[in-house]
Design a protein around this motif. Structure first.
Motif, PDB file in Angstrom:
ATOM      1  N   GLY A  21      32.551  49.227  29.107  1.00 26.66           N
ATOM      2  CA  GLY A  21      33.499  49.586  30.173  1.00 26.66           C
ATOM      3  C   GLY A  21      34.674  48.641  30.015  1.00 26.66           C
ATOM      4  N   ASP A  22      35.234  48.169  31.118  1.00 23.27           N
ATOM      5  CA  ASP A  22      36.266  47.133  31.014  1.00 23.27           C
ATOM      6  C   ASP A  22      35.595  45.792  31.268  1.00 23.27           C
ATOM      7  OD1 ASP A  22      38.145  49.005  30.447  1.00 23.27           O
ATOM      8  OD2 ASP A  22      39.142  48.945  32.409  1.00 23.27           O
ATOM      9  N   MET A  23      35.781  44.870  30.342  1.00 26.85           N
ATOM     10  CA  MET A  23      35.105  43.583  30.467  1.00 26.85           C
ATOM     11  C   MET A  23      35.982  42.607  31.235  1.00 26.85           C
ATOM     12  SD  MET A  23      32.384  41.929  29.924  1.00 26.85           S
ATOM     13  CE  MET A  23      31.513  43.249  29.114  1.00 26.85           C
ATOM     14  N   VAL A  62      42.507  41.028  34.854  1.00 27.66           N
ATOM     15  CA  VAL A  62      41.056  41.101  35.072  1.00 27.66           C
ATOM     16  C   VAL A  62      40.376  41.694  33.838  1.00 27.66           C
ATOM     17  CG1 VAL A  62      41.004  41.075  37.577  1.00 27.66           C
ATOM     18  CG2 VAL A  62      41.376  43.242  36.405  1.00 27.66           C
ATOM     19  N   HIS A  63      41.096  41.659  32.703  1.00 30.03           N
ATOM     20  CA  HIS A  63      40.516  42.050  31.420  1.00 30.03           C
ATOM     21  C   HIS A  63      40.320  40.802  30.580  1.00 30.03           C
ATOM     22  CE1 HIS A  63      40.733  46.457  31.016  1.00 30.03           C
ATOM     23  NE2 HIS A  63      41.734  46.393  31.857  1.00 30.03           N
ATOM     24  N   ALA A  64      39.191  40.711  29.907  1.00 23.79           N
ATOM     25  CA  ALA A  64      38.998  39.618  28.957  1.00 23.79           C
ATOM     26  C   ALA A  64      40.050  39.723  27.858  1.00 23.79           C
ATOM     27  CB  ALA A  64      37.613  39.721  28.358  1.00 23.79           C
ATOM     28  N   THR A  83      31.214  53.530  34.518  1.00 23.92           N
ATOM     29  CA  THR A  83      31.242  52.060  34.471  1.00 23.92           C
ATOM     30  C   THR A  83      31.961  51.455  35.673  1.00 23.92           C
ATOM     31  OG1 THR A  83      33.273  52.032  33.124  1.00 23.92           O
ATOM     32  CG2 THR A  83      31.165  51.933  31.938  1.00 23.92           C
ATOM     33  N   HIS A  84      33.097  52.052  36.080  1.00 20.45           N
ATOM     34  CA  HIS A  84      33.803  51.515  37.243  1.00 20.45           C
ATOM     35  C   HIS A  84      34.829  52.513  37.773  1.00 20.45           C
ATOM     36  CE1 HIS A  84      36.541  50.334  34.002  1.00 20.45           C
ATOM     37  NE2 HIS A  84      37.475  50.057  34.891  1.00 20.45           N
ATOM     38  N   ALA A  85      35.471  52.137  38.882  1.00 24.59           N
ATOM     39  CA  ALA A  85      36.245  53.106  39.664  1.00 24.59           C
ATOM     40  C   ALA A  85      37.660  53.368  39.162  1.00 24.59           C
ATOM     41  CB  ALA A  85      36.318  52.631  41.126  1.00 24.59           C
ATOM     42  N   HIS A  86      38.192  52.543  38.264  1.00 27.42           N
ATOM     43  CA  HIS A  86      39.584  52.766  37.839  1.00 27.42           C
ATOM     44  C   HIS A  86      39.789  54.191  37.326  1.00 27.42           C
ATOM     45  CE1 HIS A  86      40.773  48.268  37.327  1.00 27.42           C
ATOM     46  NE2 HIS A  86      41.259  48.762  38.444  1.00 27.42           N
ATOM     47  N   LEU A  87      40.986  54.716  37.586  1.00 24.79           N
ATOM     48  CA  LEU A  87      41.301  56.114  37.287  1.00 24.79           C
ATOM     49  C   LEU A  87      41.123  56.479  35.811  1.00 24.79           C
ATOM     50  CD1 LEU A  87      42.369  58.361  39.153  1.00 24.79           C
ATOM     51  CD2 LEU A  87      44.649  57.905  38.260  1.00 24.79           C
ATOM     52  N   ASP A  88      41.401  55.520  34.924  1.00 19.34           N
ATOM     53  CA  ASP A  88      41.274  55.837  33.492  1.00 19.34           C
ATOM     54  C   ASP A  88      39.812  55.889  33.059  1.00 19.34           C
ATOM     55  OD1 ASP A  88      41.331  53.047  33.928  1.00 19.34           O
ATOM     56  OD2 ASP A  88      41.864  52.632  31.862  1.00 19.34           O
ATOM     57  N   HIS A  89      38.896  55.653  34.004  1.00 21.22           N
ATOM     58  CA  HIS A  89      37.455  55.808  33.732  1.00 21.22           C
ATOM     59  C   HIS A  89      36.810  56.871  34.632  1.00 21.22           C
ATOM     60  CE1 HIS A  89      37.043  52.223  31.082  1.00 21.22           C
ATOM     61  NE2 HIS A  89      38.211  51.974  31.652  1.00 21.22           N
ATOM     62  N   SER A  90      37.445  57.146  35.779  1.00 19.00           N
ATOM     63  CA  SER A  90      36.817  58.049  36.753  1.00 19.00           C
ATOM     64  C   SER A  90      37.637  59.300  37.072  1.00 19.00           C
ATOM     65  CB  SER A  90      36.580  57.297  38.072  1.00 19.00           C
ATOM     66  OG  SER A  90      37.829  57.067  38.726  1.00 19.00           O
ATOM     67  N   GLY A 147      32.201  41.828  35.943  1.00 22.26           N
ATOM     68  CA  GLY A 147      33.214  40.890  36.455  1.00 22.26           C
ATOM     69  C   GLY A 147      34.638  41.406  36.406  1.00 22.26           C
ATOM     70  N   HIS A 148      34.821  42.709  36.282  1.00 31.52           N
ATOM     71  CA  HIS A 148      36.173  43.276  36.108  1.00 31.52           C
ATOM     72  C   HIS A 148      36.793  43.618  37.464  1.00 31.52           C
ATOM     73  CE1 HIS A 148      39.347  45.825  34.575  1.00 31.52           C
ATOM     74  NE2 HIS A 148      38.785  46.931  35.011  1.00 31.52           N
ATOM     75  N   ILE A 149      36.151  44.502  38.228  1.00 29.73           N
ATOM     76  CA  ILE A 149      36.523  44.754  39.630  1.00 29.73           C
ATOM     77  C   ILE A 149      35.212  44.945  40.394  1.00 29.73           C
ATOM     78  CG2 ILE A 149      38.724  45.882  39.054  1.00 29.73           C
ATOM     79  CD1 ILE A 149      37.365  48.598  39.731  1.00 29.73           C
TER      80      ILE A 149
HETATM   81 ZN    ZN Z   1      39.402  49.016  34.615  1.00 27.46          ZN
END
Ligand code: ZN
Length: 480
Positions: free
Chosen positions: A201-203, A423-425, A80-87, A180-182
């Motif tokens: 992912g992160d919204m 940047v989180h809803a 979903t995106h590049a943040h470490l807790d996802h990648s 729209g998160h990063i």
């Molecule tokens: Zn994130």
């Protein structure tokens, strides 16, 4: 013989029948990190996100647990995106045998490489430090993965465009939408074995200063929705003047403002806000230092996305900044080398230092905190989520001392936490986005939130939308 024949026939019929598709929660269940969701049917396995656990030591240790299935048996991964807790778990999967494609958007690919190389570097350093100090129970402590593993990981990246359906494995198709998160971040519409699932992912939020708002919830029926719930129990404060006022107070005391900021995205958002405040003469122009090589590389990608008119960037920002730099209010210093960073240890004149990591768990900001916290003229402004177990969380909760490099440092500086830059809803924003669904999904899994927060958000969804919600436990598997 007849009996044998019947048995043969029945066995054949059974193996021809497809099993029920399932989803397994291999992280981000009752916690905010380690997003890893496995879709399985017969021999098809698809993983959505491969994040690292962060925060408390007991969570970080989970990164060392054996992965519950053989990584080589995963057919494809979507990120979903590049943040470490996802990648951040990707290089370990590759090290352990995964060699399939990893699908992600163009800027997620660029940013994930930056994030993963930094992670490999930190882990290699930690392992070397543990070896020197002799506090590891292993005679030769090893990093979780190294830079070579990252190189092999990025070779598996397959970039995809937003809003284009693409087949990634047998009976599996995905469509990425901007969240729209990063930069690069997406929510993913996944078709798997005849079922349809949505992974938020992160919204992000509608008011990101640079990025377009999240796409609407896709129309049609979903068998399952996995929604994040990081801020599922609260409402973000509206932007107030507290950021401006704290900077002004610090400057008038002759102090330094330290802003621990996530290298990806938060640095850009903060720089744009400082630019606005200086333009409107709401704060004095003082030197602004960005002291994080990772943040500076990321900053280049944001500039690149802006000047390449990436569809993720708000059109009004693209036209306003067709020339010029929205991130530089006039006295911006990009501190790349360690020597540059050391010069900032005693800046003498009022200034603003933006440095990673965002939760003050590592990186150059830790040195600045060690130098600044004992002096009351300085301030520390926390501008992001501070997970349990981090130094940032301790500061947020008013700790009188914090441990840095084995020493107890007194906290005399002014500490301020500002959520408006998130940047989180928040709860209401997530609810409003989810309520855009044209039909109620059959099942909703609330993930990526601390246990009590995820439960609170699940009950909000039940009350407000009458949705069938579940807060899954780590390792739990459900039929879809
Ligand atoms: Zn994130």
């Amino acid at each position: 013989m007849l009996w044998d024949g019947t048995c043969q026939h029945r066995r054949y019929a059974k193996s021809d029948m497809k099993s029920v598709p399932t989803i397994r929660f291999l992280g981000a269940a009752g916690t905010v990190t380690g997003s890893r969701f496995l879709l399985e049917q017969d021999k098809t396995r698809v993983l959505i996100d491969a994040g690292m656990f962060q925060g408390l030591k007991e969570l970080r240790l989970k990164n060392w647990d054996a992965f519950p299935i053989k990584p080589e048996s995963i057919n494809a991964i979507a990120l979903t995106h590049a943040h470490l807790d996802h990648s951040g778990y990707l290089p370990l999967l590759v090290r352990e045998g995964f060699s399939g494609p990893i699908y992600l958007t163009e800027y997620t690919a660029k940013l994930a490489e930056v994030v993963l190389r930094d992670s490999a570097h930190l882990q290699t350093e930690d392992a070397a430090y543990a070896a020197r100090k002799g506090f590891s129970k292993h005679s030769q402590p090893l990093p979780l993965y190294d830079d070579e593993d990252v190189t092999r990981t990025v070779q598996l990246f397959r970039t995809v465009s937003f809003r284009q359906r693409i087949e990634i494995a047998q009976d599996t198709a995905v469509t990425f939408h901007p969240s729209g998160h990063i930069l690069g971040a997406s929510f993913i519409d996944v078709e798997f074995a005849g079922k349809r699932l949505l992974f938020t992912g992160d919204m992000g939020r509608n008011q990101h200063p640079l990025l377009v708002p999240p796409d609407h919830f896709p129309s049609g029926h979903f068998d399952a929705v996995l929604t994040e719930s990081t801020y599922g129990d609260r409402k973000h404060e509206s932007p107030t003047n507290s950021f401006r006022d704290a900077i002004n107070r610090t400057i008038s005391r002759g102090g330094t403002v330290i802003i621990p900021a996530f290298a990806v995205d938060r640095t850009e958002v903060i720089l744009m806000e400082l630019h606005r405040l200086i333009d409107y003469q709401e704060i004095k122009r003082v030197p602004i230092y960005v002291d994080s090589p990772m943040a500076l590389t990321t900053l280049e990608y944001y500039r690149d996305a802006l000047h390449n008119r990436s569809p993720e960037i708000r059109i009004e920002i693209v036209s306003e900044w067709s020339s010029g730099d929205p991130f530089d209010p006039g006295d911006l210093h990009e501190m790349r080398s360690v020597e540059d960073s050391k010069k900032l240890n005693d800046p003498h004149t009022p200034c603003i230092i933006i440095s990673a990591s965002g939760m003050a768990t590592g990186g150059r900001v830790v040195h600045h905190l060690a130098g600044s916290l004992p002096h009351s003229e300085n301030s520390v402004i926390l501008v992001g989520y501070q997970a349990v177990g981090t130094r940032g969380r301790l500061l947020e909760e008013g700790a009188l001392t914090v441990k840095i490099h084995g020493e107890l440092i007194p906290v005399k500086a002014e500490i301020l936490a500002i959520e408006a830059f998130s940047v989180h809803a928040d709860s209401a924003e997530l609810l409003s986005w989810l309520s855009g669904a044209s039909q109620a999904p059959d099942k909703v899994f609330v993930v990526h939130g601390e246990q009590s927060v995820a439960e609170k958000f699940a009950s909000t969804l039940k009350e407000e939308l009458n949705w069938n919600c579940e807060v899954p436990k780590d390792g739990q598997q459900f039929p879809i």
